[in-house]
Design an enzyme around this catalytic site. Structure first.
Site, PDB file in Angstrom:
ATOM      1  N   LYS A 155      39.629  81.435  11.997  1.00  0.00           N
ATOM      2  CA  LYS A 155      38.806  81.765  10.825  1.00  0.00           C
ATOM      3  C   LYS A 155      39.364  82.990  10.107  1.00  0.00           C
ATOM      4  CE  LYS A 155      34.231  80.922   9.671  1.00  0.00           C
ATOM      5  NZ  LYS A 155      32.970  80.481  10.175  1.00  0.00           N
TER       6      LYS A 155
ATOM      7  N   LYS B 199      27.187  69.579   1.765  1.00  0.00           N
ATOM      8  CA  LYS B 199      28.621  69.881   1.609  1.00  0.00           C
ATOM      9  C   LYS B 199      29.398  68.610   1.261  1.00  0.00           C
ATOM     10  CE  LYS B 199      29.826  74.045   3.957  1.00  0.00           C
ATOM     11  NZ  LYS B 199      30.880  74.645   4.763  1.00  0.00           N
TER      12      LYS B 199
ATOM     13  N   GLU C 275      24.622  83.741  13.528  1.00  0.00           N
ATOM     14  CA  GLU C 275      24.362  82.623  12.614  1.00  0.00           C
ATOM     15  C   GLU C 275      23.418  81.634  13.311  1.00  0.00           C
ATOM     16  OE1 GLU C 275      27.231  80.084   9.909  1.00  0.00           O
ATOM     17  OE2 GLU C 275      27.080  79.197  11.892  1.00  0.00           O
TER      18      GLU C 275
HETATM   19  P1  0O2 Z   1      32.688  76.304  14.780  1.00  0.00           P
HETATM   20  O1  0O2 Z   1      33.707  75.682  15.650  1.00  0.00           O
HETATM   21  O2  0O2 Z   1      31.488  75.443  14.604  1.00  0.00           O
HETATM   22  O3  0O2 Z   1      32.355  77.695  15.170  1.00  0.00           O
HETATM   23  P2  0O2 Z   1      33.702  77.707   5.996  1.00  0.00           P
HETATM   24  O4  0O2 Z   1      34.849  77.725   6.929  1.00  0.00           O
HETATM   25  O5  0O2 Z   1      33.919  78.476   4.737  1.00  0.00           O
HETATM   26  O6  0O2 Z   1      33.175  76.292   5.761  1.00  0.00           O
HETATM   27  P3  0O2 Z   1      31.756  79.745   6.643  1.00  0.00           P
HETATM   28  O7  0O2 Z   1      32.055  80.430   5.376  1.00  0.00           O
HETATM   29  O8  0O2 Z   1      31.870  80.561   7.883  1.00  0.00           O
HETATM   30  O9  0O2 Z   1      32.574  78.402   6.825  1.00  0.00           O
HETATM   31  O10 0O2 Z   1      30.275  79.316   6.599  1.00  0.00           O
HETATM   32  P4  0O2 Z   1      29.592  77.897   6.657  1.00  0.00           P
HETATM   33  O11 0O2 Z   1      30.141  77.011   5.604  1.00  0.00           O
HETATM   34  O12 0O2 Z   1      28.165  78.247   6.589  1.00  0.00           O
HETATM   35  O13 0O2 Z   1      30.029  77.284   8.058  1.00  0.00           O
HETATM   36  C1  0O2 Z   1      29.810  77.878   9.285  1.00  0.00           C
HETATM   37  C2  0O2 Z   1      29.693  76.844  10.368  1.00  0.00           C
HETATM   38  O14 0O2 Z   1      28.929  75.727   9.889  1.00  0.00           O
HETATM   39  C3  0O2 Z   1      30.983  76.211  10.828  1.00  0.00           C
HETATM   40  O15 0O2 Z   1      31.614  77.009  11.777  1.00  0.00           O
HETATM   41  C4  0O2 Z   1      30.496  74.910  11.424  1.00  0.00           C
HETATM   42  O16 0O2 Z   1      29.893  75.135  12.681  1.00  0.00           O
HETATM   43  C5  0O2 Z   1      29.411  74.523  10.450  1.00  0.00           C
HETATM   44  N1  0O2 Z   1      29.984  73.687   9.371  1.00  0.00           N
HETATM   45  C6  0O2 Z   1      30.182  74.041   8.104  1.00  0.00           C
HETATM   46  N2  0O2 Z   1      30.698  73.021   7.397  1.00  0.00           N
HETATM   47  C7  0O2 Z   1      30.828  71.992   8.250  1.00  0.00           C
HETATM   48  C8  0O2 Z   1      31.307  70.639   8.126  1.00  0.00           C
HETATM   49  O17 0O2 Z   1      31.708  70.182   7.064  1.00  0.00           O
HETATM   50  N3  0O2 Z   1      31.289  69.859   9.247  1.00  0.00           N
HETATM   51  C9  0O2 Z   1      30.834  70.324  10.438  1.00  0.00           C
HETATM   52  N4  0O2 Z   1      30.854  69.488  11.482  1.00  0.00           N
HETATM   53  N5  0O2 Z   1      30.392  71.599  10.587  1.00  0.00           N
HETATM   54  C10 0O2 Z   1      30.386  72.404   9.521  1.00  0.00           C
HETATM   55  P5  0O2 Z   1      33.186  76.907  12.001  1.00  0.00           P
HETATM   56  O18 0O2 Z   1      33.761  78.275  11.948  1.00  0.00           O
HETATM   57  O19 0O2 Z   1      33.807  75.911  11.081  1.00  0.00           O
HETATM   58  O20 0O2 Z   1      33.436  76.349  13.415  1.00  0.00           O
END
Ligand code: 0O2
Length: 273
Positions: free
Chosen positions: A56, A113, A140
């Site tokens: 990230k 999304k 979160e």
């Molecule tokens: P992990 O492995 O779950 O920890 P971004 O990378 O910009 O999309 P951002 O800005 O950190 O993410 O915030 P966002 O969009 O709120 O997303 C945070 C987390 O939401 C992600 O963590 C996922 O867990 C979940 N998420 C967001 N978008 C998607 C998606 O399209 N599909 C799935 N399956 N999960 C999603 P991480 O860091 O991606 O990973």
């Protein structure tokens, strides 16, 4: 950063995840104990893996000293609800709490999304106590239905498998599945009150049976064996019928019988003394 330092850095997040999980699980318990429907079905928590944090940071060009400020989901809590309507209830519960402060909310249910991902995210500041004093940790909280969770878990695994480049034909299937889950969540909402009634009756039945069995158990020390066996037989017959009203009636009658035995036992002790 050295491995040992990573461990030290992530330790407060472990504590925050543990505490938050316990607190949300306690909320489920409180609802159940008061015979109320719980808008929370399940709670899970995790601390983001080091490799996921590094990915990230690389993707978002975050420097190591900015990590705790800019990687908001090192501590992650997932709250699963049965119905879409429950999500808003959980959001309100979190907003009203004094032990955490909401920094930001992201509503991916209204604003789905592009991937098809739906969930409600809340970033909170949560204070933890350490040897060095109080520290505010970011966490979160993802709030979603069982259906939304099913979809995002599968999609997340596919993203991992295809290193974020999911082939078009699979993406198409995922889009169809995401649409089907919207319909499913909607269908479930239309029978929400029926499902809630059924679950409520089950909860009442479980608590009545537990109470009845406790009372019968206590009567073993007060009543004679023949009477206990009669009561037990009566209980099994009523239980077999599966009629909640009859079970309630039996519960009340048994309480009166138990009170009588208790009074007799106190009287008996009084005479002996
Ligand atoms: P992990 O492995 O779950 O920890 P971004 O990378 O910009 O999309 P951002 O800005 O950190 O993410 O915030 P966002 O969009 O709120 O997303 C945070 C987390 O939401 C992600 O963590 C996922 O867990 C979940 N998420 C967001 N978008 C998607 C998606 O399209 N599909 C799935 N399956 N999960 C999603 P991480 O860091 O991606 O990973």
């Amino acid at each position: 950063m050295e491995i040992q330092l990573w461990k030290k850095r992530l330790d407060p997040y472990e504590l925050a995840v543990k505490e938050l999980t316990v607190k949300f699980e306690h909320l489920i318990q409180e609802h159940k104990q008061q015979g109320l429907y719980s808008p929370i079905e399940q709670v899970t928590g995790r601390v983001k893996s080091v490799s996921s944090i590094l990915n990230k940071m690389k993707k978002k060009k975050i420097e190591i000293d900015e990590m705790e400020d800019k990687v908001e989901d090192i501590a992650g809590i997932r709250i699963i609800c049965q119905f879409v309507e429950d999500i808003q209830k959980v959001v309100e519960i979190i907003r009203a709490r004094n032990d955490m402060e909401v920094k930001e909310e992201r509503d991916y249910i209204t604003n789905i999304k592009d991937s098809g991902y739906r969930s409600y995210h809340m970033i909170v500041y949560y204070p933890i106590e350490t040897l060095e004093g109080t520290r505010k940790i970011q966490a979160e909280i993802q709030i979603r239905t069982l259906g939304m969770n099913f979809w995002s878990t599968i999609e997340h695994s596919l993203q991992y498998k295809y290193e974020k480049n999911i082939p078009d034909h699979i993406r198409e299937r995922l889009t169809k599945a995401a649409d089907a889950i919207i319909v499913l969540d909607h269908e479930m909402s239309t029978v929400r009150s029926e499902i809630m009634d059924a679950q409520n009756s089950l909860m009442i039945q479980e608590s009545l049976v537990e109470d009845i069995l406790n009372t019968i158990h206590n009567l073993y020390y007060l009543a004679n064996k023949r009477e206990i066996l009669k009561i037990q037989d009566e209980f099994y017959k009523i239980y077999e019928l599966g009629d909640l009203e009859q079970l309630k009636k039996f519960h009340t009658e048994l309480d009166i019988i138990a009170q009588g035995y208790r009074a007799q036992s106190i009287e008996h002790k009084g005479i002996k003394n």
